[in-house]
Design a protein around this motif. Structure first.
Motif, PDB file in Angstrom:
ATOM      1  N   TYR A 217      38.324  44.600 124.983  1.00  0.00           N
ATOM      2  CA  TYR A 217      39.235  44.278 125.503  1.00  0.00           C
ATOM      3  C   TYR A 217      40.428  45.559 125.458  1.00  0.00           C
ATOM      4  CZ  TYR A 217      43.550  42.290 127.843  1.00  0.00           C
ATOM      5  OH  TYR A 217      44.975  41.590 128.226  1.00  0.00           O
ATOM      6  N   TRP A 218      40.953  46.211 124.253  1.00  0.00           N
ATOM      7  CA  TRP A 218      42.249  47.542 124.802  1.00  0.00           C
ATOM      8  C   TRP A 218      41.149  48.250 125.108  1.00  0.00           C
ATOM      9  CZ3 TRP A 218      46.727  46.446 125.686  1.00  0.00           C
ATOM     10  CH2 TRP A 218      47.406  45.499 124.908  1.00  0.00           C
ATOM     11  N   GLN A 219      40.396  48.319 125.183  1.00  0.00           N
ATOM     12  CA  GLN A 219      39.467  49.548 125.440  1.00  0.00           C
ATOM     13  C   GLN A 219      39.356  49.932 126.716  1.00  0.00           C
ATOM     14  OE1 GLN A 219      38.661  47.943 121.892  1.00  0.00           O
ATOM     15  NE2 GLN A 219      39.882  49.685 121.083  1.00  0.00           N
ATOM     16  N   LYS A 220      39.122  48.718 127.700  1.00  0.00           N
ATOM     17  CA  LYS A 220      38.951  47.866 129.025  1.00  0.00           C
ATOM     18  C   LYS A 220      40.083  48.922 129.729  1.00  0.00           C
ATOM     19  CE  LYS A 220      36.559  45.006 128.768  1.00  0.00           C
ATOM     20  NZ  LYS A 220      35.363  43.724 128.658  1.00  0.00           N
ATOM     21  N   VAL A 221      41.170  48.247 128.755  1.00  0.00           N
ATOM     22  CA  VAL A 221      42.170  48.059 129.492  1.00  0.00           C
ATOM     23  C   VAL A 221      42.938  49.388 129.179  1.00  0.00           C
ATOM     24  CG1 VAL A 221      44.465  47.222 129.171  1.00  0.00           C
ATOM     25  CG2 VAL A 221      43.082  45.792 128.445  1.00  0.00           C
ATOM     26  N   GLU A 222      43.130  50.255 128.351  1.00  0.00           N
ATOM     27  CA  GLU A 222      43.444  51.782 128.482  1.00  0.00           C
ATOM     28  C   GLU A 222      42.188  52.201 129.349  1.00  0.00           C
ATOM     29  OE1 GLU A 222      42.609  53.469 124.437  1.00  0.00           O
ATOM     30  OE2 GLU A 222      43.067  55.285 125.011  1.00  0.00           O
ATOM     31  N   GLN A 223      40.968  51.746 129.404  1.00  0.00           N
ATOM     32  CA  GLN A 223      40.369  53.229 130.522  1.00  0.00           C
ATOM     33  C   GLN A 223      40.984  52.765 131.739  1.00  0.00           C
ATOM     34  OE1 GLN A 223      36.434  51.528 130.351  1.00  0.00           O
ATOM     35  NE2 GLN A 223      35.877  54.191 130.450  1.00  0.00           N
TER      36      GLN A 223
END
Ligand code: PLP
Lengths: 411, 253
Positions: A217-223
């Motif tokens: 989740y966080w990795q997609k959000v960050e991207q």
């Protein structure tokens, strides 16, 4: 087991009501403590993992001042640093070098931090973070999570609360936690209008199970946010230094632009901090934000000592071990009485719920019975353990929990 | 947001239903309505409507159109209806001309009695019977008003939209009154009396505490801490319904 009497607390409350709105306001209000008759209102002193109320009752504290107390009350190293500084100066006409030392220490400790800024409360720095996001992007809107808490400024509160107007929420978009599709939707819908996304590192609402981020989740959000030029703000006010000393984002493997800290930073001394990435430093400098006591040097000295101590003992590990120990014991005891105690969130600051009763009434009775036997448990909020909680504390807590289950049985 | 429409619905749905209780609670009123055999329809042009049906000393309030009312009162707009409730407007009678005397005399006396019970002052509140009736009527009015506001008023609707579903029971120890609100995602329905398995409860220690809180003379937080008001269960329901309740007074003066 003996149960406590709170007549002094109640007498003080009657006095308080005459001169203070609500008697005790805000998050210390007795209102969410159910049943209220099981809870003390006024404290007399505190040491280590324990506090004593005005009736002389002693509690093993599982709220830790709602988070700030991480090393135990009256921790010698922190208190000594504070006292030493107080002999020199606290509030002054010019700044203290302690501020520089503390900022240097935090920039070293926290991987994303290239600078640090200090204030008093969590909301001081969550507000500041959104102001910086707006200054840096020239955009208006802020995305936040439904049920996420960032303080009591009007934009942070839920609609309908007293003293708010509709306009307060005109530029705040709330999306559900862990819902990347919802984030994508609003980012596209308001393309070019969103300054920042603010969220705690995991979802820790009140009255509900806490939720970790879904895998990735966080990795997609960050991207996505990087692609759209939207700043990522982590509100680490509650979790900060409990999950990872470098910021809770390190624990979950992502890199925000800004992190707001408060609570555990000074082991109870009043100080909060915003740290940020290098490119935002000039915008942070341009945003005017200050307060009468934000330069007090005593809490800065305390925070420096606290962070050093947290690092020395690797506090996140200790808290996780302590929390896991406490939780395993409580789950086992609940099971022996035929109940399922669900534990969610980080072990050192978990939320507890007896799943047999959706209404929380059972949970409230059990927490109340534990509290009036000396283990201070709330039923609406995640608890906190500290590095000062000992095996002896946990054993006593388990005995109390066991006796409390017996007391609620058959009600 | 159409304030007049909201007020009209509150008048028709929240205030008018009080006659059901009033004929039971007040001995004088019970005496005088014993012989009544009359139904009154209140209708707003292209708007809300409700009826009161008095039979054998019992009053029944219903939302919508009565199949065959003895008296039909018509209002050109919500504002027109609200003026009547404020005491400064008169309805257009469409049916029941022979009963105009009843309306002007007997029914007016009844509405004055309701107003008497809903508008307490210190002297009136000294009387235990008065206090009980005032509290009961205020509680029922509030419950019905909450239902309307949750549906119609934008802020209340926003609050309601993030309120968990469940059953909130509000009551007074030791012998009532009780009401319960059934919250679903579509709206609220109000039930008189207690509920066997509420999700959340607000229980007043005594009628004095309920009276003081509903009358705006006692702060809710203080009442809770002093155990004059006991909360239990899903507190977010209580918090949110409390926010809606606090807005009722903006519309029902
Ligand atoms: C996640 C989070 N953010 C912000 C705040 C607000 O902090 P303060 O009350 O110090 O303004 C809190 C306080 O509980 C919090 O838990």
């Amino acid at each position: 087991m003996n149960t406590f009497d709170y007549s002094q607390s109640q007498a003080w409350f009657a006095r308080a009501c005459k001169v203070i709105p609500g008697g005790i306001y805000g998050h210390f209000s007795p209102a969410p403590c159910v049943p209220v008759s099981a809870y003390p209102f006024f404290g007399a002193r505190a040491k280590g993992a324990h506090f004593w109320d005005v009736d002389g009752n002693e509690f093993i504290d599982y709220m830790c001042a709602y988070g700030p107390m991480i090393l135990g009350y009256a921790h010698p190293a922190v208190d000594e640093a504070y006292q030493e500084q107080m002999k020199l100066a606290d509030s002054n006409t010019i700044a203290s070098t302690k501020m520089v030392e503390l900022a240097e220490f935090m920039v070293d400790l926290i991987p994303i931090a290239d600078w640090a800024f200090f204030a008093k409360n969590g909301a001081d720095v969550t507000n500041y973070a959104t102001m910086i996001a707006r200054a840096a992007t020239g955009r208006k809107k802020i995305i936040a999570i439904k049920g996420g808490y960032h303080g009591t400024s009007p934009w942070m509160q839920a609609t309908g609360h007293h003293g708010l107007i509709e306009d307060d929420h005109a530029n705040v978009i709330r999306i559900p936690w862990n819902d990347f599709a919802a984030l994508e939707n609003v980012v596209n819908q308001y393309d070019g209008q969103i300054a920042g996304f603010i969220s705690s590192p995991y979802h820790h609402p009140v009255f509900a199970d806490n939720e970790f981020p879904a895998e990735g989740y966080w990795q997609k959000v960050e991207q996505l946010l990087r692609k759209k030029g939207i700043l990522l703000i982590v509100d680490d006010v509650r979790c900060g230094f409990r999950l990872d000393l470098g910021g809770s984002n390190e624990h979950f493997g992502f890199k925000p632009d800004l992190i707001a800290f408060c609570k555990a930073i000074g082991n109870g001394y009043p100080i909060s901090a915003l740290v940020g990435a290098g490119p935002l430093k000039s915008f942070a400098a341009k945003v005017f934000h200050t307060g009468s006591y934000w330069y007090s040097a005593g809490p800065m000295a305390a925070a420096l000592a606290c962070l050093k101590e947290l690092k020395r003992i690797n506090a996140p590990n200790v808290l996780r071990e302590n929390g896991t120990k406490l939780n395993d014991g409580l789950v086992r005891i609940a099971k022996s009485h035929g109940y399922t105690l669900k534990v969610t969130g980080d072990p050192g600051m978990a939320y507890y719920r007896l799943i047999e009763d959706e209404t929380l009434m059972l949970q409230q009775e059990w927490c109340g019975e534990c509290t009036r036997r000396g283990a201070y448990f709330t039923s609406h909020h995640n608890w906190f353990v500290s590095t000062a909680h000992s095996d002896e504390d946990f054993q006593r807590t388990w005995d109390i929990a066991d006796d409390a289950f017996k007391a609620i049985k058959g009600r | 947001m159409d304030i007049e429409l909201i007020r009209a619905r509150l008048n028709l749905y929240a205030l008018l239903q009080n006659f059901e209780q009033l004929v039971q609670l007040d001995r004088e009123v019970a005496q005088s309505v014993k012989q009544w055999n009359v139904s009154i329809q209140f209708s707003v042009l292209n708007g809300p409507s409700a009826s009161l049906d008095f039979q054998n000393g019992v009053c029944k309030h219903a939302i919508g159109s009565h199949p065959n009312p003895a008296i039909r009162l018509f209002f050109l707009s919500p504002r027109h209806l609200n003026k009547m409730f404020d005491g400064s407007g008169t309805p257009i009678p469409l049916k029941g001309f022979s009963r105009l005397g009843f309306l002007q005399k007997d029914f007016t006396q009844l509405t004055e009695r309701l107003e008497y019970y809903l508008k307490p002052d210190n002297a009136r509140n000294e009387d235990g019977d008065y206090r009980r009736i005032n509290t009961t009527l205020t509680l029922y009015t509030a419950a019905h008003a909450i239902k309307e506001l949750a549906l119609l008023e934008p802020t209340c609707n926003a609050v309601f939209s993030h309120t968990p579903a469940g059953i909130l029971q509000i009551g007074v120890l030791p012998e009532g009154p009780y009401v319960h609100l059934v919250l679903t995602k579509d709206g609220i329905s109000v039930g008189k009396g207690s509920h066997a398995s509420p999700t959340a409860t607000m229980t007043f220690r005594d009628i004095e505490s309920a009276n003081a809180l509903l009358g705006g003379r006692l702060d809710a937080f203080q009442a809770v801490a002093e155990q004059r008001l006991m909360l239990n269960g899903m507190i977010p329901i209580i918090d949110n319904i409390g926010l809606i309740l606090d807005r009722v007074e903006h519309y029902l003066k």
